[in-house]
Design a protein around this motif. Structure first.
Motif, PDB file in Angstrom:
ATOM      1  N   GLU A 128       0.856  -1.192   0.000  1.00 50.17           N
ATOM      2  CA  GLU A 128       0.000   0.000   0.000  1.00 50.17           C
ATOM      3  C   GLU A 128       0.885   1.233   0.000  1.00 50.17           C
ATOM      4  O   GLU A 128       1.928   1.262   0.648  1.00 50.17           O
ATOM      5  N   HIS A 129       0.443   2.246  -0.722  1.00 55.48           N
ATOM      6  CA  HIS A 129       1.210   3.488  -0.815  1.00 55.48           C
ATOM      7  C   HIS A 129       0.416   4.613  -0.179  1.00 55.48           C
ATOM      8  O   HIS A 129      -0.791   4.719  -0.364  1.00 55.48           O
ATOM      9  N   LYS A 130       1.103   5.455   0.565  1.00 54.20           N
ATOM     10  CA  LYS A 130       0.431   6.539   1.281  1.00 54.20           C
ATOM     11  C   LYS A 130      -0.113   7.593   0.334  1.00 54.20           C
ATOM     12  O   LYS A 130      -1.179   8.133   0.551  1.00 54.20           O
ATOM     13  N   ALA A 132      -1.674   7.777  -2.727  1.00 49.85           N
ATOM     14  CA  ALA A 132      -2.330   7.009  -3.784  1.00 49.85           C
ATOM     15  C   ALA A 132      -2.452   7.783  -5.084  1.00 49.85           C
ATOM     16  O   ALA A 132      -2.381   7.209  -6.166  1.00 49.85           O
ATOM     17  N   ARG A 136       2.268   4.422  -8.296  1.00 49.56           N
ATOM     18  CA  ARG A 136       3.062   3.410  -7.606  1.00 49.56           C
ATOM     19  C   ARG A 136       4.416   3.969  -7.212  1.00 49.56           C
ATOM     20  O   ARG A 136       5.055   4.686  -7.975  1.00 49.56           O
TER      21      ARG A 136
END
Length: 160
Positions: A128-130, A132, A136
């Motif tokens: 998960e990426h902070k 978004a 990516r």
């Protein structure tokens, strides 16, 4: 590079592609054994052996009944149940393999009749990426992929 290490690199490549392309992820998670074989060849330049079937599944949506159904479909559609099936290209009906299969050693023929290997591969979810909306984070993806390989989950088997 059709070796155990070749398989590992091909699998890592498919994971990376699936993380970066939702269509690839969907294609792999909804694929038949033949489609997975084609994906390994076309996307990762790895030829899955003919006597191996691969099922890729989503561990967050793991359903043992779905996995069992996939395995049974592989057995019913692809596996010979007797020497005549082996010579004739496989079983001709959908009988339960427990009732009808003659797998084992045939001393008269000095030959084995065994089912192909079925390999279950859980597709790890992408990190998960902070941020978004920024897309990516390839550095984080690379670290996550390296960590996945390091913990020993990249291969469904091990050799020493």
């Amino acid at each position: 590079m059709n070796t155990v290490s070749g398989f590992k690199y091909a699998w890592m490549r498919l994971i990376a592609m699936a993380w970066s392309d939702k269509d690839v992820m969907k294609r792999l998670l909804n694929a038949s054994s033949a489609d997975v074989r084609n994906a390994f060849k076309s996307l990762a330049d790895f030829e899955v052996p003919d006597d191996m079937h691969i099922i890729i599944y989503n561990p967050k949506r793991y359903n043992p009944d779905d996995i069992e159904k996939s395995i049974r479909e592989v057995i019913f559609k692809n596996e010979p149940r007797s020497l005549s099936d082996l010579q004739g290209g496989g079983p001709k009906d959908d009988k339960d393999p427990k009732e009808d299969f003659t797998w084992g050693w045939d001393g008269g023929l000095k030959s084995w009749l065994l089912p192909s290997a079925i390999v279950l591969l859980p597709m790890p979810p992408p990190p998960e990426h902070k941020e978004a909306d920024q897309g990516r984070d390839l550095n984080q993806d690379a670290m996550a992929l390296a960590a996945y390989q390091w913990i020993g989950r990249a291969l469904p088997l091990s050799c020493c």
